[in-house]
Enzyme design. Structure first.
Site, short mmCIF file in Angstrom:
data_model
loop_
_atom_site.label_atom_id
_atom_site.label_comp_id
_atom_site.label_asym_id
_atom_site.label_seq_id
_atom_site.Cartn_x
_atom_site.Cartn_y
_atom_site.Cartn_z
N GLU A 1 41.76 9.47 39.05
CA GLU A 1 42.16 10.72 39.70
C GLU A 1 41.26 10.98 40.90
OE1 GLU A 1 41.55 13.14 36.29
OE2 GLU A 1 43.21 12.22 35.21
N LEU B 1 47.74 12.53 37.31
CA LEU B 1 46.65 13.16 36.54
C LEU B 1 46.96 13.03 35.04
CD1 LEU B 1 45.18 16.61 37.59
CD2 LEU B 1 44.84 15.56 35.37
N ALA B 2 46.62 11.90 34.47
CA ALA B 2 46.97 11.63 33.08
C ALA B 2 46.12 10.47 32.59
CB ALA B 2 48.45 11.27 32.97
N GLU B 3 45.10 10.79 31.81
CA GLU B 3 44.10 9.78 31.49
C GLU B 3 44.63 8.69 30.57
OE1 GLU B 3 43.66 13.04 31.34
OE2 GLU B 3 42.30 13.41 33.02
N GLN C 1 37.42 11.31 35.22
CA GLN C 1 36.74 12.23 36.13
C GLN C 1 35.51 12.89 35.51
OE1 GLN C 1 39.05 15.53 38.19
NE2 GLN C 1 38.87 13.93 39.73
N PHE C 2 35.61 13.26 34.26
CA PHE C 2 34.48 13.84 33.53
C PHE C 2 34.56 13.37 32.09
CE2 PHE C 2 34.36 16.84 37.03
CZ PHE C 2 33.05 17.24 37.10
N ASP C 3 33.40 13.41 31.41
CA ASP C 3 33.31 13.01 30.01
C ASP C 3 34.44 13.58 29.14
OD1 ASP C 3 32.08 15.68 30.18
OD2 ASP C 3 30.30 14.54 30.75
N TYR D 1 38.97 12.22 26.95
CA TYR D 1 39.50 12.25 25.59
C TYR D 1 41.00 11.96 25.50
CZ TYR D 1 34.91 14.30 24.63
OH TYR D 1 33.56 14.53 24.55
N PRO D 2 41.81 12.40 26.46
CA PRO D 2 43.23 12.03 26.35
C PRO D 2 43.45 10.51 26.32
CG PRO D 2 42.94 13.75 27.99
CD PRO D 2 41.56 13.28 27.61
N HIS E 1 32.56 19.93 30.98
CA HIS E 1 32.10 19.10 32.10
C HIS E 1 30.75 18.46 31.81
CE1 HIS E 1 35.21 21.42 34.20
NE2 HIS E 1 35.20 20.47 35.13
#
Lengths: 334, 377
Positions: free
Chosen positions: A34, A63-65, A87-89, A93-94, A134
């Site tokens: 992203e 935008l979809a991990e 993007q962030f820790d 999770y997704p 974050h």
């Protein structure tokens, strides 16, 4: 012989350079995530890659991990070497199901016929004043997943070397970037090929005789600071930077603990079910007769990551580390 | 122009400008599932193709029966049957060229077999001697995916990678009606449409996700309608009409191969057997419903067409059945042999090089096995 000029650089710049060099050397290396393209990533770690290599090699994804990591799996199946940015820790999770059910075990499922050389870069940890979600330290989840390497740098040269090694690895690597060290500076020569570190080797950052601080990532500078402060108390602390949580370097860690006889594990992640429990158990199993005191843990509290105005109470700091060192049964007189 | 640039570059949009990205009407599925068998269109179908489809379906049905029997005999740990769904399974395999890739779910071993995978290797997962028994690269069949819909983004990524490399390879990914509720279904279709990846998504709507009927799974007009939200065409087809399924899939594959982007195909079929041998379908559906679907059986539909047009007689049907028996007998014989197991395999394929920790654990198991052997002497 000309001496190579060492230039100050930030960890973020070293990471960018690592991806840039890997992409220049190997046309199968693709960066995706992203905002990694036009913007250069929210931390600017992919800055300039889309411009130099084009959008096909450094791609802004939807935008979809799970989709990002899932499509990276398919790309790796077709011979590419994806470098995925989460993007962030907590936003990784997704993608957890893809990571656990496919990325980590595709080699195993296929008896080695379909290895997945995927690097998953995840900025992790706190200390940057980030609001909710974050600042997580999620390494324990990844450590508990067979098939993944879990790597985290603490210095600028390691950031470059370990990321090059991660991208070159034929196994999936979860590459945890301590986001509060992104702007830490160090002198570093990116043209020195020696800087590519093998994955799985810890390093003694500071030699000492009294006790060993076992740590990694964002807690390494804190432990070095604690070791300096400990001198006033008469303790000469050794600091081991694990660099790689999986594979775990029992040899370097145990060699240090056998020398010092005392150990404290330091990390931001919560202590219950956290990496420190595993590390303390491993050290105790292997070094029991060398230990003068139980292996202690200094960790974040077992609470959801605190709001930024309270995070200083949560993060392991110099004082909490020194308090733990003080509890290493010095009065026993060994 | 790069693949990514073909999607259209960023353009500033002044307020309050808004335009639809495309006309939605051409993306909508037909109001009725597309059918060929029993219609005038069937007359145009190639007789050779009809006979081949018939033979493949008869063999597929026998394969399903054999695998189910092997489960009862303890030779398979579990078998999710595709009985009644053979038209979809076979058409998925036949719609692809050799260089293409198939991404099956756990119920799609027949599709893998129809594509050329050794049936014993296709059944390895369900026998339980390893996870994936075949080399995915040999027939370009991805490992059977047990976690629902998670194989769909893989198909998108592979197709995208092929396109980046300039190869005209298409990926066909299979999923069930239940799988369309998963997040990965959504993400895969969205990625595929945004990237215009050469992918075909085949949803076999067989009526049930284990026990849960479609009505509890979705409120969409049809699963094919979901395509519109992603900006790709949705096609609705009678999943028991092998000719129709093959035609729709072949069209979608051609469209993908020639740069037309992804397609979502919903094939209406029916899971005649229970979810697996471990399931009891009488708890959630009645026999009458199952019997009604037996009249709309994919083999029956083909045989009606072929015999009605004089393209197949009793001898032809017997020949197809005999071929299927031979196939099943060979499979049965091979599956009745115990698989060879090497416990050390547990450690050898976790990483390219075992970690020091795995080497220790490998040594532990080796010692345990040696002690076991000594104890047995």
């Amino acid at each position: 012989m000309a001496t190579v000029a060492l230039k100050p650089a930030t960890m973020a710049q070293a990471l960018t350079r690592a991806m840039r060099d890997a992409m220049a050397e190997d046309p199968t290396v693709h960066v995706m995530g992203e905002d990694v393209g036009t913007l250069g990533g929210v931390f600017r770690v992919t800055d300039g890659l889309a411009k130099e290599f084009g959008e096909d090699r450094c791609t802004d994804t939807p935008l979809a991990e799970a989709g990002i990591l899932g499509t990276a799996v398919g790309m790796a199946m077709y011979g590419l070497r994806p470098v995925v940015e989460m993007q962030f820790d907590a936003f990784a999770y997704p993608a957890f199901e893809q990571l656990v059910s496919h990325v980590a075990r595709m080699r195993n499922r296929t008896r080695g016929r379909m290895p997945l050389p995927i690097t998953v870069r995840i900025p992790y940890g706190g200390g940057i004043g980030g609001v909710e979600h974050h600042s997580d330290s999620s390494e324990a989840y990844y450590m508990a997943t067979p098939g993944l390497h879990v790597v985290t740098p603490a210095t600028v040269p390691d950031a470059y070397g370990l990321l090059r090694a991660a991208i070159a690895s034929d196994d999936p690597v979860v590459f945890l970037e301590p986001k509060r060290l992104y702007w830490s500076k160090d002198t570093w020569n990116p043209d020195d090929p020696q800087t590519v570190e093998p994955i799985g080797r810890a390093v003694v950052r500071r030699s000492g005789r009294s006790a060993t601080l076992i740590t990694y990532g964002p807690s390494v500078p804190v432990c070095l600071e604690a070791a300096e402060a400990a001198r006033a108390e008469g303790w000469d602390l050794e600091v081991v930077d694990l660099r790689s949580l999986v594979p775990f370097d029992d040899e370097t860690v145990c060699a240090s603990v056998r020398r010092t006889g005392r150990a404290v594990v330091v990390h931001e992640s919560g202590s219950f079910g956290g990496p420190g429990g595993e590390i303390a158990a491993r050290v105790t199993e292997r070094c029991f007769h060398h230990l003068e005191a139980p292996v202690l843990r200094v960790a974040g509290f077992d609470v959801p990551y605190p709001p930024p105005m309270l995070e200083r109470h949560h993060l392991p700091g110099v004082d909490r580390i020194l308090d733990a060192v003080a509890r290493l049964q010095w009065e026993a007189g060994h | 122009m790069t693949v990514m640039e073909q999607r259209g570059a960023y353009r500033p949009t002044p307020p309050p400008a808004w335009q639809p990205r495309m006309d939605a009407a051409p993306l909508l599925p037909d109001p009725e599932p597309y059918r060929v068998l029993g219609t005038e269109a069937a007359a145009k179908a190639d007789p050779g193709l009809l006979r081949r489809l018939h033979a493949e379906l008869v063999r597929g049905r026998r394969y399903n029966a054999q695998a189910t029997a092997l489960t009862k005999q303890g030779r398979l740990a579990v078998y999710p049957s595709s009985t009644g769904q053979e038209a979809c399974e076979v058409a998925a395999a036949l719609a692809l060229e050799e260089r293409d890739w198939l991404f099956p779910s756990y119920r799609d071993t027949l599709a893998a077999v129809a594509r050329g995978v050794d049936p014993v290797e296709a059944l390895t997962l369900l026998r339980g001697d390893w996870h994936t028994g075949y080399d995915p690269h040999e027939h370009r069949v991805a490992p059977l995916s047990t976690p629902l819909a998670t194989q769909l983004p893989h198909a998108v990524g592979l197709a995208h990678a092929a396109r980046l490399k300039g190869d005209d390879v298409v990926a066909l990914a299979m999923v069930g009606d239940g799988g369309t509720s998963e997040g990965d279904f959504h993400e895969a279709l969205n990625f595929a449409a945004v990237w215009q990846a050469p992918v075909v998504f085949l949803v076999q709507n067989n009526g049930f996700a284990i026990s849960v009927p479609l009505a509890k799974q979705t409120a969409a007009p049809s699963l094919a309608h979901k395509a519109v939200g992603y900006g790709m065409p949705g096609r609705l087809v009678d999943g028991n009409d092998a000719v129709a399924v093959l035609e729709v899939l072949t069209d979608a594959v051609r469209r993908a191969r020639t740069g037309g982007g992804p397609t979502l195909v919903e094939a209406i079929t029916y899971r005649v057997e229970a979810h697996t041998n471990a399931d009891d379908a009488t708890r959630y559906r009645g026999d009458a419903e199952v019997e009604a679907w037996r009249d709309h059986d994919p083999i029956l539909l083909l045989e009606r067409e072929l015999t009605g047009r004089g393209l197949l007689d009793e001898d032809g049907i017997d020949a197809a059945r005999q071929d299927a028996e031979t196939f099943a007998a060979a499979l049965r014989e091979r599956m009745n042999q115990d698989p060879s197991l090497d416990p050390m395999d547990l450690f050898d394929h976790v990483y390219a090089e075992p970690t020091p920790q795995l080497r220790e654990q490998r040594a532990l198991l080796t010692a345990e096995l040696e002690a076991e052997q000594e104890g047995s002497h």
